[in-house]
Design an enzyme around this catalytic site. Structure first.
Site: not given
Lengths: 320, 320
Positions: A11, A138, A167
């Site tokens: 993405y 992560y 985000n």
């Protein structure tokens, strides 16, 4: 510049690759397609399919001005269940990349770091000087890579930048979010609008925020791509610079869902579920350093615009 | 318990191995002898020579109750010049160890972490909740391993402890510090007393401390070994506990040199050199958590006693 984009079929990587091409750079995409999509690699980029740990030496040997390193395992929940996949897949791979950059004298690096390196914030908005106490694997692997980059930049004169995303959302024409395992709020809400999902879950409405739901900082993927372009163009040999990327404005989960209702015209049923462990109440970036030092200026900070672009992409994909 | 001690031919590892044997545990030492000495492995321990990354799976397959992981590259200066050696040698090796522990169900781990994970302290004495901003590659690799241990402990129920050492010194009978590249203050000063070195360098006497020289927290290696024994005996499955180990009392470089003069009767000439980059003025531990939770009580906090034990060892070695 001739630039290698790892994870350029994903993405964020594919949007950045497209933006680099537009700016006149030569782009090679390296991706193993474990989560990316070959058709997301922008036209004009050369595509090499392969695993970084196996092929990076061979690829960099042909000579590059810089690497933009997006390739990573990035599912928080999976990282807690299967940490070895993340310590090996993210950290070991980055060490192999850095070793290859040293060997072949590749001068520049831009790395996709994350707000998850900070963990539960002690102050909001979060500056780059905040303590880094990641609360999930992560984030811990991304922090370890940030530290490794500092080491290599200082020792071997690499011009390095880590961009800590908050985000990321929105889309860029035909490139948007389509993860096999979708964990991000906006695409999940839009799946409800498309009828692919019955309702959206809200994890807790008893947080210490205005409407009781978690607040996050959303940044449009094209603004993010602009920051990468600025980073690769302005970085300085031997220095490792770290920038938070966000809009400095938080939106609650309920506000995002309401925006999606307005944009899509769908009622989007929501169900309240218990809080998830490890979710901070508020995560908002201070991006002052990126604005001042990089000269970065987000141009699509409007949450309705971000959702609208994501919706256009989602509808088109669905129709395709 | 049957315990594997990696790096058990090194200074701290061999003293801990001896202490574990005294407490009645079965001990296997794994060391590649890259910096350790075969004759430091205590009698009663089985010795396996090998590289962890190559042999750890095979070794753990025979069944162990726990691992005490001391093996590491640990020269701060070298870590800045050759970071790849540290990211691969320390971090990658630890990931291989953790993967093997998971595979063979090894329940316990005690890891040699370091005060260098904190970097420049914001408060002194330093608690375990302090921010971790390592200023050198050595500290950054130890921090990455601490984070990896948290991941594996939570995911696979390992009972893990990280012990963050401040300045370890002293000796235990015939086991003491003898590094090919000596960078620690007390052994260096004692080399002057032995006539192996003309003078001792003091890096800066303009620090904001009482006498202008850097202040450090010295801990006797046998007190350190006691903490390891307590850690392996009290750790809890699925938890990763972190403890600072120091005496909570700082001694300046000049105070240490004066103590060495008293103990050895040698004038020990000192030469003032410029400050070294990355040296904090004061590094003193808050070891309250270790005292409260582990029940640890350092019994040799007296700096003169620490120097005396180091001197006895150094003289004996020299004569040998």
């Amino acid at each position: 510049m001739k630039l290698l984009v790892t994870g350029g079929a994903g993405y964020v990587g594919s949007v950045c690759a497209a933006r680099l091409l537009e700016a006149g750079h030569e782009v090679v995409v390296l991706d193993d397609l474990s989560t990316g999509h070959a058709d997301a690699v922008p036209a004009g980029a050369r595509f090499v399919q392969g695993d970084i740990a196996d092929v990076i030496g061979e690829v960099l040997a042909e000579g590059f001005d810089g690497v933009l390193h997006f390739a990573a395992k990035s599912l928080v929940g999976e990282s807690m269940q299967d940490p070895g996949k993340y310590w090996t897949g993210n950290v070991l791979t980055a060490i192999r990349l850095l070793d290859a950059m040293k060997e072949h004298g590749t001068p520049k690096l831009v790395f996709s770091s994350t707000a998850a390196t900070y963990g539960e914030p002690r102050e909001v908005p979060i500056p780059e000087t905040a303590p880094t106490h990641p609360t999930n694997t992560y984030g811990a692997t991304k922090l370890a890579i940030d530290h490794a980059i500092t080491s290599y930049a200082q020792a071997f004169g690499i011009a390095a930048t880590s961009l800590r995303y908050f985000n990321v959302a929105g889309a860029y024409g035909h490139i948007g979010e389509r993860h096999a395992v979708e964990t991000h709020l906006i695409p999940l809400v839009l799946q409800v609008a498309l009828g692919q999902r019955e309702h959206i879950q809200i994890f807790g409405e008893d947080w210490p925020t205005e409407d009781g739901t978690c607040v996050r900082d959303y940044i449009h993927v094209t603004d993010l791509a602009d920051a990468h372009l600025l980073a690769v163009e302005t970085s300085v040999a031997g220095e490792h610079r770290i920038y938070n990327l966000g809009n400095g404005t938080g939106f609650s989960v309920k506000q995002v869902i309401d925006t999606c209702r307005e944009v899509t015209g769908h009622p989007i049923p929501a169900v309240v579920a218990p809080r998830r462990a490890g979710d901070p109440a508020v995560l908002v970036a201070s991006a002052e350093r990126a604005r001042t030092e990089l000269g970065w200026k987000p141009e699509r900070a409007d949450i309705a615009g971000i959702v609208r672009d994501a919706w256009e992409f989602t509808k088109t994909r669905q129709g395709a």
